[in-house]
Design an enzyme around this catalytic site. Structure first.
Site, PDB file in Angstrom:
ATOM      1  N   THR A   1      12.121   3.464  22.022  1.00  0.00           N
ATOM      2  CA  THR A   1      13.159   3.807  21.040  1.00  0.00           C
ATOM      3  C   THR A   1      13.980   5.006  21.506  1.00  0.00           C
ATOM      4  O   THR A   1      15.036   5.285  20.956  1.00  0.00           O
ATOM      5  CB  THR A   1      12.515   4.104  19.671  1.00  0.00           C
ATOM      6  OG1 THR A   1      11.393   4.957  19.888  1.00  0.00           O
ATOM      7  CG2 THR A   1      12.049   2.843  18.990  1.00  0.00           C
TER       8      THR A   1
ATOM      9  N   ARG B   1       1.891  11.850  12.133  1.00  0.00           N
ATOM     10  CA  ARG B   1       1.978  13.154  11.472  1.00  0.00           C
ATOM     11  C   ARG B   1       2.146  13.148   9.954  1.00  0.00           C
ATOM     12  O   ARG B   1       1.566  14.025   9.293  1.00  0.00           O
ATOM     13  CB  ARG B   1       3.065  13.998  12.159  1.00  0.00           C
ATOM     14  CG  ARG B   1       2.631  14.435  13.554  1.00  0.00           C
ATOM     15  CD  ARG B   1       3.794  14.858  14.414  1.00  0.00           C
ATOM     16  NE  ARG B   1       4.618  13.704  14.787  1.00  0.00           N
ATOM     17  CZ  ARG B   1       5.690  13.782  15.570  1.00  0.00           C
ATOM     18  NH1 ARG B   1       6.073  14.950  16.046  1.00  0.00           N
ATOM     19  NH2 ARG B   1       6.371  12.699  15.867  1.00  0.00           N
TER      20      ARG B   1
ATOM     21  N   ASP C   1      -3.471   3.111  22.897  1.00  0.00           N
ATOM     22  CA  ASP C   1      -2.033   3.149  23.223  1.00  0.00           C
ATOM     23  C   ASP C   1      -1.819   3.918  24.531  1.00  0.00           C
ATOM     24  O   ASP C   1      -1.507   5.104  24.521  1.00  0.00           O
ATOM     25  CB  ASP C   1      -1.308   3.838  22.048  1.00  0.00           C
ATOM     26  CG  ASP C   1       0.186   3.979  22.264  1.00  0.00           C
ATOM     27  OD1 ASP C   1       0.747   3.284  23.130  1.00  0.00           O
ATOM     28  OD2 ASP C   1       0.804   4.796  21.546  1.00  0.00           O
TER      29      ASP C   1
END
Ligand code: C5P
Length: 240
Positions: A123, A214, A62
């Protein structure tokens, strides 16, 4: 029954190599994908992809590439050589850059080329932020427009919010991959994520791969947290 393990991607966000490798070993049996992101990559480079890739899960690199087509093409080739099974570029780089990413990845792959995804609208950008950028358009309209553009340039899918997954699915059809971060089980903290979606809802909305960091990697028992999420994903798959 859908294989939900192949739809779970654990984000190995961290800098400490020992922590990354130990966490990867713990969660790999529960996740079809492991994600190496900017944090780990800028610390440890392509060698991290190779090391984590030995654990058996597929690797999502990523790095969200965004540059002129020639540079992205060569960087995409390097992503393929690193052994990544999937990587991403920003849709906002434009059609020529998107095509260059696909060509670069294909040119360097020795076997199956990695899947190439477009990051649609971050986002973190709302309507107002898009207007400030000179893009007076609703975020979900832009997501669909950029997803269609990415598909026409030969990309395999997009990274998008699960909230936008149904729109992208309608626009781009059943084969187009939808990879969704911003996932939070009801029992986990939201952290800094905004517009969050539960694992079951994301699957029910048509997401193909859920990126979760997380709630798993910082849990007291990461393997148990991953298992609990897989269970919730199965419930979402049965409901859809
Ligand atoms: O820990 P958490 O589940 O929030 O991790 C989410 C991962 O997904 C991070 O690696 C982050 O870089 C990535 N991501 C995101 N939101 C986006 C795009 C990617 O959280 N819109």
């Amino acid at each position: 029954m859908r294989d939900v393990r192949s739809a779970l991607c654990i984000a190995l966000d961290g800098t400490d190599l020992e922590w990354i490798e130990a966490t990867a070993r713990t969660v790999a049996p529960h996740a079809g994908w492991l994600k190496v992101g900017l944090e780990g990559f800028t610390a440890h480079g392509p060698d991290l992809v190779r090391r984590v890739g030995q654990l058996g899960s597929r690797i999502f690199l990523d790095l969200k590439l965004h540059d002129i087509p020639a540079t992205v093409s060569r960087a995409a080739a390097n992503c393929a050589v690193s052994g990544a099974d999937m990587f991403n570029v920003h849709a906002g780089g434009g059609a020529a850059m998107l095509r260059a990413a696909v060509e670069g990845a294909r040119s360097a792959a020795t076997s199956q080329p990695p899947k190439v995804l477009a990051v649609t609208v971050l986002t973190s950008l709302d309507h107002q932020a898009l207007s400030e950028l000179g893009l007076p358009i609703a975020p979900d309209e832009l997501v669909v427009r950029w997803a269609r553009m990415a598909q026409s340039c030969g990309l395999d899918g997009v990274v998008a919010s699960a909230k936008e997954a149904p729109l992208v699915r309608r626009a781009c059809g059943p084969e187009f991959l939808i990879v969704t971060p911003g996932i939070r089980p009801a029992w986990a903290a939201g952290d800094d994520q905004k517009r969050i979606v539960t694992p079951a809802a994301a699957i029910a909305d048509g997401a193909d791969v859920l990126v979760i960091g997380r709630p798993v990697t910082r849990a007291d028992d990461p393997a148990a947290a991953a298992q609990r999420i897989l269970q919730e994903m199965s419930e979402g798959a049965s409901a859809s």
